[in-house]
Design a protein around this motif. Sequence first.
Motif, PDB file in Angstrom:
ATOM      1  N   GLU A   1       0.771  -1.383   0.107  1.00 53.92           N
ATOM      2  CA  GLU A   1       0.033  -0.123   0.022  1.00 53.92           C
ATOM      3  C   GLU A   1       0.833   1.330   0.088  1.00 53.92           C
ATOM      4  N   LEU A   2       1.979   1.440   0.951  1.00 58.01           N
ATOM      5  CA  LEU A   2       2.646   2.354   0.803  1.00 58.01           C
ATOM      6  C   LEU A   2       3.539   2.776  -0.328  1.00 58.01           C
ATOM      7  N   ASP A   3       3.930   1.692  -0.984  1.00 64.18           N
ATOM      8  CA  ASP A   3       4.716   1.816  -2.269  1.00 64.18           C
ATOM      9  C   ASP A   3       3.560   2.285  -3.322  1.00 64.18           C
ATOM     10  N   LEU A   4       2.209   1.707  -3.397  1.00 63.32           N
ATOM     11  CA  LEU A   4       1.322   1.997  -4.399  1.00 63.32           C
ATOM     12  C   LEU A   4       1.063   3.704  -4.122  1.00 63.32           C
ATOM     13  N   LYS A   5       0.724   3.956  -2.836  1.00 67.90           N
ATOM     14  CA  LYS A   5       0.609   5.451  -2.690  1.00 67.90           C
ATOM     15  C   LYS A   5       1.565   6.404  -3.231  1.00 67.90           C
ATOM     16  N   GLU A   6       2.970   5.962  -2.923  1.00 65.66           N
ATOM     17  CA  GLU A   6       3.978   6.879  -3.516  1.00 65.66           C
ATOM     18  C   GLU A   6       4.033   6.899  -4.750  1.00 65.66           C
ATOM     19  N   LYS A   7       3.844   5.816  -5.314  1.00 66.92           N
ATOM     20  CA  LYS A   7       4.026   5.889  -6.896  1.00 66.92           C
ATOM     21  C   LYS A   7       2.770   6.964  -7.445  1.00 66.92           C
TER      22      LYS A   7
ATOM     23  N   GLU B   1     -19.505  -3.483  -5.459  1.00 67.37           N
ATOM     24  CA  GLU B   1     -18.095  -3.103  -5.437  1.00 67.37           C
ATOM     25  C   GLU B   1     -17.031  -4.175  -5.663  1.00 67.37           C
ATOM     26  N   LEU B   2     -17.406  -5.315  -4.618  1.00 64.39           N
ATOM     27  CA  LEU B   2     -16.412  -6.380  -4.669  1.00 64.39           C
ATOM     28  C   LEU B   2     -17.293  -7.597  -4.643  1.00 64.39           C
TER      29      LEU B   2
ATOM     30  N   LEU C   1     -12.401   2.406  -9.509  1.00 60.32           N
ATOM     31  CA  LEU C   1     -12.867   3.870  -9.795  1.00 60.32           C
ATOM     32  C   LEU C   1     -13.889   3.868 -10.878  1.00 60.32           C
ATOM     33  N   ASN C   2     -14.903   4.855 -10.915  1.00 62.25           N
ATOM     34  CA  ASN C   2     -16.230   4.536 -11.830  1.00 62.25           C
ATOM     35  C   ASN C   2     -15.734   5.553 -13.059  1.00 62.25           C
ATOM     36  N   ILE C   3     -14.985   6.726 -12.774  1.00 63.44           N
ATOM     37  CA  ILE C   3     -14.676   7.744 -13.879  1.00 63.44           C
ATOM     38  C   ILE C   3     -13.489   8.021 -13.557  1.00 63.44           C
ATOM     39  N   PRO C   4     -12.564   7.694 -14.284  1.00 64.06           N
ATOM     40  CA  PRO C   4     -12.684   6.716 -15.655  1.00 64.06           C
ATOM     41  C   PRO C   4     -12.844   5.186 -14.957  1.00 64.06           C
ATOM     42  N   ARG C   5     -13.731   4.395 -15.733  1.00 62.67           N
ATOM     43  CA  ARG C   5     -13.863   3.026 -15.394  1.00 62.67           C
ATOM     44  C   ARG C   5     -12.574   2.383 -15.231  1.00 62.67           C
ATOM     45  N   LEU C   6     -12.204   1.884 -13.966  1.00 67.29           N
ATOM     46  CA  LEU C   6     -11.162   1.163 -13.560  1.00 67.29           C
ATOM     47  C   LEU C   6     -11.487  -0.100 -12.438  1.00 67.29           C
ATOM     48  N   THR C   7     -11.334  -1.392 -13.165  1.00 73.20           N
ATOM     49  CA  THR C   7     -11.658  -2.516 -12.472  1.00 73.20           C
ATOM     50  C   THR C   7     -10.653  -3.595 -12.535  1.00 73.20           C
ATOM     51  N   LEU C   8     -10.255  -4.170 -11.360  1.00 67.91           N
ATOM     52  CA  LEU C   8      -9.308  -5.311 -11.276  1.00 67.91           C
ATOM     53  C   LEU C   8     -10.304  -6.601 -11.147  1.00 67.91           C
ATOM     54  N   TYR C   9      -9.558  -7.737 -11.945  1.00 63.57           N
ATOM     55  CA  TYR C   9     -10.195  -9.033 -11.973  1.00 63.57           C
ATOM     56  C   TYR C   9      -8.972  -9.943 -11.644  1.00 63.57           C
TER      57      TYR C   9
ATOM     58  N   LEU D   1      -9.916 -11.257   0.305  1.00 66.14           N
ATOM     59  CA  LEU D   1     -11.056 -10.315  -0.116  1.00 66.14           C
ATOM     60  C   LEU D   1     -10.720  -8.862   0.758  1.00 66.14           C
ATOM     61  N   LEU D   2     -10.305  -9.321   1.884  1.00 63.99           N
ATOM     62  CA  LEU D   2     -10.002  -7.795   2.483  1.00 63.99           C
ATOM     63  C   LEU D   2      -8.895  -6.943   1.839  1.00 63.99           C
ATOM     64  N   PHE D   3      -7.734  -7.902   1.205  1.00 61.05           N
ATOM     65  CA  PHE D   3      -6.832  -7.191   0.683  1.00 61.05           C
ATOM     66  C   PHE D   3      -7.327  -6.366  -0.857  1.00 61.05           C
ATOM     67  N   MET D   4      -8.142  -7.168  -1.168  1.00 60.21           N
ATOM     68  CA  MET D   4      -8.927  -6.537  -2.629  1.00 60.21           C
ATOM     69  C   MET D   4      -9.778  -5.110  -2.203  1.00 60.21           C
ATOM     70  N   ARG D   5     -10.220  -5.069  -1.214  1.00 56.90           N
ATOM     71  CA  ARG D   5     -11.075  -3.919  -0.583  1.00 56.90           C
ATOM     72  C   ARG D   5      -9.883  -2.966  -0.339  1.00 56.90           C
ATOM     73  N   ARG D   6      -8.744  -3.289   0.508  1.00 55.96           N
ATOM     74  CA  ARG D   6      -7.818  -2.637   0.765  1.00 55.96           C
ATOM     75  C   ARG D   6      -7.026  -1.956  -0.603  1.00 55.96           C
ATOM     76  N   MET D   7      -6.835  -2.545  -1.735  1.00 52.46           N
ATOM     77  CA  MET D   7      -6.447  -2.056  -2.819  1.00 52.46           C
ATOM     78  C   MET D   7      -7.358  -0.809  -3.270  1.00 52.46           C
ATOM     79  N   ARG D   8      -8.625  -1.054  -3.325  1.00 48.02           N
ATOM     80  CA  ARG D   8      -9.547  -0.155  -3.678  1.00 48.02           C
ATOM     81  C   ARG D   8      -9.499   1.057  -3.067  1.00 48.02           C
ATOM     82  N   TYR D   9      -9.368   1.105  -1.488  1.00 48.58           N
ATOM     83  CA  TYR D   9      -9.413   2.186  -0.639  1.00 48.58           C
ATOM     84  C   TYR D   9      -7.960   2.992  -1.049  1.00 48.58           C
ATOM     85  N   THR D  10      -6.930   2.183  -1.329  1.00 49.15           N
ATOM     86  CA  THR D  10      -5.488   2.645  -1.245  1.00 49.15           C
ATOM     87  C   THR D  10      -5.685   3.729  -2.520  1.00 49.15           C
ATOM     88  N   VAL D  11      -5.971   3.015  -3.453  1.00 46.37           N
ATOM     89  CA  VAL D  11      -6.023   3.969  -4.961  1.00 46.37           C
ATOM     90  C   VAL D  11      -6.881   5.020  -5.041  1.00 46.37           C
TER      91      VAL D  11
END
Length: 748
Positions: free
Chosen positions: A314-320, A381-382, A407-415, A471-481
């Motif tokens: 998460e920290l690395d993602l936020k920094e980037k 959302e998940l 994100l909804n705008i622009p549409r961004l989804t992870l599978y 599943l918690l990790f996936m939610r946290r990715m959403r909140y991080t971005v």
Amino acid sequence: MNKISMRCEDEQIHLCGRIQQFGFLLVFDPDLSCTAASENVAKWLDLSAQDLLGTPIAVCLNKLSLAPINFQQLFSSFEKDPLFREVSEVTIQGTPFYLSIHQRGELLYLEFEQCNPSKPSSTKLYSHARSLDAAGENLWFALCESIYHVIGFDRVMIYKFMDDGSGQVIAEKTADDMNSLLGYRYPESDIPAQARQLYSQFIARHTVDVNAPTYPILGRDTGTLDLGRCSIRALSPIHLQYLRNAEVEASASFSILVDGHLWGLVTCQHRKPRMIDLGQRHLSVFLVQYTVNRFLAYQRNLDLQYNKRIKTLELDLKEKLLVNPDIRTVLCDHADPMCEMAGADGLIIYHPEGTYRYGSCPDREHFEKIQQIISQRGKKELAAYQQIQVDNQDGPLFPGVAKVDILNIPRLTLYWFRKAIEAEETWAGNPEKHYRYDTSTGLNYPSPRTSFEAWKQTAQGQSPSWKKRELLFMRRMRYTVQDAVMKRMSEIQVLNEKLVELNSTLDTYSHTLSHDLKNPLSAIKLAAQIIQQRNNLPDEFLKKISGNVLDAVQLMSDMMQRISEFSKSKSFDFTPRLVDPEVLIHKIITDGKKAYPNTAMDIKIGRLHPFLGETNLVYQLFSNVLTNAIKYSSRKQHPQVHIESHKGEGHITYRIIDNGIGIPADELDTVFEIFKRTSNALEFEGAGIGLSVAKRIADRLQAQLQIESHLGKGSLFILKFKDLPKESEEGTARENQTRNKQYHKNTL
């Protein structure tokens, strides 16, 4: 005639109305009168059940030669904890019993259970605890080993409930001559819902002999007597037959409760009748709870390590993300750890600018079908699925799918995707349920399985289930971005506001310069035209016209210098130090009196306290404010300017008072705007920049600048600066006194 089928889950096992043969039961109503007694009382006593029914509890205890019970204390314990049980050892007519007292609704239950004369003399509790502590990942096997030695049964196994309701043996300890059932699956119907509910409430049950007679309870409607928490309750006939078919004659089970939920069972079986003493059962329950605590500690340690890895990602993602506005590129660069943390075979990042694939993923056509199915199932959302059926004859199946909308705008989804696995499952007999018809009741009863031989089947078309932490990790990715995007948007908004402010200031500069420079430029142009067009101009005229040019140039130079000072006041960086302004103020007053001479000028200087600031900015600040005070009072008959300061509440407050022209009340709010001159100051030279610069400098010094004024009577300027803590004031004051003297010397 239609035959009605009775389901296992419909059987009310807690209302069976019968008990096992190794004890007897007495039940008392709210008035403490015996309302029910088991028929086998006469087996243990020189009394019958009828002798006790309707008898007060004190008389019953007296007939049993038992000591009186402190009911006030007992009911107080029940009020604090409805699951409380009072257990003691008693002797009745030479036979040792365990007496267990508990409350169920408004009824009081007294269970008398025969003590086991062959119970082990030593519990070896410390030894069992040490064994469990050292077990590590083999914790459940260690529990089986401990309980195996405590109760002496042929088989002890850990039966874990799976997500689909079935169960699986995950650990086991057996006698040497028994076949292993490790890994065997059992259908959900083996332990129906009402049995699981009962196991959640009463965590220890056992059957001494499946072929021994059971005894009815007399005295009241047994169909309403709740035996759910009775240790000597008889088992369901269906379950007894189930145990006979499994070729065991004694059984026991201890509930495994994890965070208040039924996680599994310790299931124990013995091929011959065998009694487990209450003390042995209590020890087994303790070992189960001890193991659960060790299990939770182990799991939480794993979760802690997992969360640390998530935090690092998460920290690395936020920094980037805060540096790089291209979210898709940043996520693509982190596809490997995101796939690993989710335990997935592949990852697709779906974005309008393009779809990015990592690892093993479905092809485009297969992926589009998966998207359609997920969309039809809802707009969560998940969403995570263990099995999505999509025909794909040309490639591998990916039935395990988890998606999160970033994100909804622009549409961004992870599978995330998991491949289908083929797993051979071994069941303890064919799990298919069969029914048999009872002619006496006209009902179809579920028939217990008659075979527990290994029955194998291959599970196809599904993937391993997604774990909660994944599943918690996936939610946290959403909140991080989303958090990083919001922060960047906030920063952009601040930058836009600053840009608007700078553009506004630039517009002001442009407007003012274009307006105020017209006159001096026109004067210069006119002078140049005259010199160019006329010959033999008199020296006196040339001297006069050149003087006009020099005046215009000086005016333009002064205007540019003041605008430069104004712009610098917004960006000057400094480290706050203690400033003693006394030398600076004396110089400013001297220069002001020269610029605006009046022999009657009366300037009084009070105590001047040092404060935190920066020498150059402080000089500019006081120069603008004091010079204003001197200028606008200089035409009074008796001009007065007074400056003083005082300390208090962590601030140094300066007051500069003059008796000048004052400021109209309706113009006080705009007095600090650039190029804003008051309507009564037009007779005085100036560009309306001085107070704007002063306000900007005060803001840079984190000081407060306020003004009070009365038209025609004068103005009061109040400046509040930060004070220095007492312990560091003396040394800093000496340092700044030397610096101020050097500054005064240089400026002179």
